[in-house]
Design a protein around this motif. Sequence first.
Motif, PDB file in Angstrom:
ATOM      1  N   HIS A   1     -59.105 -15.708  97.593  1.00 27.31           N
ATOM      2  CA  HIS A   1     -58.243 -15.633  95.958  1.00 27.31           C
ATOM      3  C   HIS A   1     -58.875 -13.898  94.834  1.00 27.31           C
ATOM      4  O   HIS A   1     -57.528 -13.745  94.985  1.00 27.31           O
ATOM      5  CB  HIS A   1     -58.436 -16.257  96.075  1.00 27.31           C
ATOM      6  CG  HIS A   1     -57.903 -16.959  94.474  1.00 27.31           C
ATOM      7  ND1 HIS A   1     -56.857 -17.150  94.413  1.00 27.31           N
ATOM      8  CD2 HIS A   1     -58.754 -16.791  93.652  1.00 27.31           C
ATOM      9  CE1 HIS A   1     -55.980 -17.274  93.377  1.00 27.31           C
ATOM     10  NE2 HIS A   1     -57.048 -17.841  92.380  1.00 27.31           N
ATOM     11  N   GLU A   2     -59.918 -13.405  95.235  1.00 21.81           N
ATOM     12  CA  GLU A   2     -60.262 -12.363  93.654  1.00 21.81           C
ATOM     13  C   GLU A   2     -59.320 -11.313  94.616  1.00 21.81           C
ATOM     14  O   GLU A   2     -58.453 -10.517  93.466  1.00 21.81           O
ATOM     15  CB  GLU A   2     -61.268 -12.641  93.989  1.00 21.81           C
ATOM     16  CG  GLU A   2     -62.018 -13.360  92.800  1.00 21.81           C
ATOM     17  CD  GLU A   2     -63.750 -13.148  93.096  1.00 21.81           C
ATOM     18  OE1 GLU A   2     -64.196 -11.827  93.473  1.00 21.81           O
ATOM     19  OE2 GLU A   2     -64.234 -14.152  92.293  1.00 21.81           O
ATOM     20  N   LEU A   3     -59.957 -11.319  95.539  1.00 18.39           N
ATOM     21  CA  LEU A   3     -58.836  -9.967  96.365  1.00 18.39           C
ATOM     22  C   LEU A   3     -57.331 -10.119  95.589  1.00 18.39           C
ATOM     23  O   LEU A   3     -56.903  -8.689  96.110  1.00 18.39           O
ATOM     24  CB  LEU A   3     -59.283  -9.549  98.097  1.00 18.39           C
ATOM     25  CG  LEU A   3     -58.812  -8.894  98.369  1.00 18.39           C
ATOM     26  CD1 LEU A   3     -59.419  -7.065  98.027  1.00 18.39           C
ATOM     27  CD2 LEU A   3     -59.304  -8.796  99.717  1.00 18.39           C
ATOM     28  N   GLU A   4     -56.542 -11.361  96.707  1.00 16.13           N
ATOM     29  CA  GLU A   4     -54.842 -10.908  96.237  1.00 16.13           C
ATOM     30  C   GLU A   4     -54.580 -11.487  95.087  1.00 16.13           C
ATOM     31  O   GLU A   4     -53.987 -10.267  94.425  1.00 16.13           O
ATOM     32  CB  GLU A   4     -54.512 -12.299  96.492  1.00 16.13           C
ATOM     33  CG  GLU A   4     -52.701 -12.746  96.824  1.00 16.13           C
ATOM     34  CD  GLU A   4     -52.745 -12.518  97.609  1.00 16.13           C
ATOM     35  OE1 GLU A   4     -51.435 -11.638  96.669  1.00 16.13           O
ATOM     36  OE2 GLU A   4     -53.505 -11.403  98.555  1.00 16.13           O
ATOM     37  N   GLU A   5     -55.791 -11.383  93.784  1.00 17.94           N
ATOM     38  CA  GLU A   5     -55.607 -11.522  92.133  1.00 17.94           C
ATOM     39  C   GLU A   5     -56.124  -9.818  92.308  1.00 17.94           C
ATOM     40  O   GLU A   5     -54.822  -9.287  90.901  1.00 17.94           O
ATOM     41  CB  GLU A   5     -56.700 -12.311  91.438  1.00 17.94           C
ATOM     42  CG  GLU A   5     -56.414 -12.014  90.044  1.00 17.94           C
ATOM     43  CD  GLU A   5     -57.404 -13.073  89.372  1.00 17.94           C
ATOM     44  OE1 GLU A   5     -57.416 -13.245  88.181  1.00 17.94           O
ATOM     45  OE2 GLU A   5     -57.273 -14.321  89.740  1.00 17.94           O
ATOM     46  N   PHE A   6     -57.014  -9.192  92.375  1.00 17.03           N
ATOM     47  CA  PHE A   6     -56.930  -7.571  92.156  1.00 17.03           C
ATOM     48  C   PHE A   6     -56.024  -6.707  93.316  1.00 17.03           C
ATOM     49  O   PHE A   6     -55.171  -6.390  92.302  1.00 17.03           O
ATOM     50  CB  PHE A   6     -58.038  -7.041  92.073  1.00 17.03           C
ATOM     51  CG  PHE A   6     -58.332  -5.867  92.636  1.00 17.03           C
ATOM     52  CD1 PHE A   6     -58.963  -5.583  91.973  1.00 17.03           C
ATOM     53  CD2 PHE A   6     -58.264  -4.788  93.843  1.00 17.03           C
ATOM     54  CE1 PHE A   6     -59.195  -4.683  91.215  1.00 17.03           C
ATOM     55  CE2 PHE A   6     -59.037  -3.189  93.391  1.00 17.03           C
ATOM     56  CZ  PHE A   6     -59.405  -3.156  92.702  1.00 17.03           C
ATOM     57  N   ARG A   7     -55.102  -7.136  94.223  1.00 12.22           N
ATOM     58  CA  ARG A   7     -53.781  -6.175  94.272  1.00 12.22           C
ATOM     59  C   ARG A   7     -52.531  -7.087  93.689  1.00 12.22           C
ATOM     60  O   ARG A   7     -52.114  -5.911  93.436  1.00 12.22           O
ATOM     61  CB  ARG A   7     -54.240  -6.872  95.908  1.00 12.22           C
ATOM     62  CG  ARG A   7     -52.812  -6.466  96.220  1.00 12.22           C
ATOM     63  CD  ARG A   7     -52.701  -6.720  98.569  1.00 12.22           C
ATOM     64  NE  ARG A   7     -51.887  -8.246  98.026  1.00 12.22           N
ATOM     65  CZ  ARG A   7     -50.693  -8.557  97.721  1.00 12.22           C
ATOM     66  NH1 ARG A   7     -49.784  -7.401  97.167  1.00 12.22           N
ATOM     67  NH2 ARG A   7     -50.048  -9.270  97.793  1.00 12.22           N
ATOM     68  N   LEU A   8     -52.458  -8.073  93.330  1.00  7.56           N
ATOM     69  CA  LEU A   8     -51.468  -8.088  92.561  1.00  7.56           C
ATOM     70  C   LEU A   8     -51.648  -7.438  91.023  1.00  7.56           C
ATOM     71  O   LEU A   8     -50.730  -6.726  90.421  1.00  7.56           O
ATOM     72  CB  LEU A   8     -51.455  -9.385  92.089  1.00  7.56           C
ATOM     73  CG  LEU A   8     -50.539 -10.600  93.312  1.00  7.56           C
ATOM     74  CD1 LEU A   8     -50.747 -12.099  92.844  1.00  7.56           C
ATOM     75  CD2 LEU A   8     -49.013 -10.059  93.673  1.00  7.56           C
ATOM     76  N   HIS A   9     -52.376  -7.423  90.874  1.00  5.06           N
ATOM     77  CA  HIS A   9     -53.438  -6.452  89.295  1.00  5.06           C
ATOM     78  C   HIS A   9     -52.380  -5.219  89.333  1.00  5.06           C
ATOM     79  O   HIS A   9     -51.584  -4.704  88.728  1.00  5.06           O
ATOM     80  CB  HIS A   9     -54.394  -6.489  88.353  1.00  5.06           C
ATOM     81  CG  HIS A   9     -54.734  -6.420  87.365  1.00  5.06           C
ATOM     82  ND1 HIS A   9     -54.231  -7.051  86.083  1.00  5.06           N
ATOM     83  CD2 HIS A   9     -55.485  -5.130  86.831  1.00  5.06           C
ATOM     84  CE1 HIS A   9     -54.601  -5.865  85.521  1.00  5.06           C
ATOM     85  NE2 HIS A   9     -55.219  -5.226  85.434  1.00  5.06           N
ATOM     86  N   ALA A  10     -53.192  -4.328  90.176  1.00  5.09           N
ATOM     87  CA  ALA A  10     -53.444  -3.319  90.775  1.00  5.09           C
ATOM     88  C   ALA A  10     -51.559  -3.099  90.785  1.00  5.09           C
ATOM     89  O   ALA A  10     -50.553  -1.960  90.318  1.00  5.09           O
ATOM     90  CB  ALA A  10     -53.894  -2.584  91.887  1.00  5.09           C
ATOM     91  N   TYR A  11     -50.993  -3.553  91.528  1.00  4.90           N
ATOM     92  CA  TYR A  11     -49.544  -3.605  91.789  1.00  4.90           C
ATOM     93  C   TYR A  11     -48.393  -3.852  90.415  1.00  4.90           C
ATOM     94  O   TYR A  11     -47.887  -2.406  90.502  1.00  4.90           O
ATOM     95  CB  TYR A  11     -48.890  -4.769  92.812  1.00  4.90           C
ATOM     96  CG  TYR A  11     -47.168  -4.696  92.691  1.00  4.90           C
ATOM     97  CD1 TYR A  11     -46.564  -4.066  93.984  1.00  4.90           C
ATOM     98  CD2 TYR A  11     -46.113  -5.711  92.604  1.00  4.90           C
ATOM     99  CE1 TYR A  11     -45.045  -4.279  93.868  1.00  4.90           C
ATOM    100  CE2 TYR A  11     -45.579  -5.157  92.557  1.00  4.90           C
ATOM    101  CZ  TYR A  11     -44.374  -4.656  93.140  1.00  4.90           C
ATOM    102  OH  TYR A  11     -43.471  -4.541  93.285  1.00  4.90           O
TER     103      TYR A  11
END
Length: 114
Positions: free
Chosen positions: A4-14
């Motif tokens: 879940h944290e990895l997905e959140e980090f990816r969306l933030h980077a996007y």
Amino acid sequence: MQLHELEEFRLHAYENAKLYKKKTKRWHDKHIVSLTFEPGQLVLLFNLRLKLFPRKLQSKWSGLFEVVRMTQHGAMELKNKDKSSTFLVNGQRVKHYLRNDVDRELEALTLNDE
């Protein structure tokens, strides 16, 4: 939890990449200078030829051409001043020719060693 944290980090980077691209495009569009040309004006053409041993002081602009017509999409029809043949070029490869109508007189200066 880590997925879940990895997905959140990816969306933030996007989102950050999206904002960066938008800001870069705005800066680029702000610094574009549009040149307008009229038929009959004299222009210089950017020389795109690849040279193996380019000279440092050689001009990248060649010729003296006359604008014949402009197309809708930015292409220009140019005519060589010496010849009557015409050709099409991209309008971004052309710049205005600024005449220097001032008469240049040469003066001789003598330098004395004192």
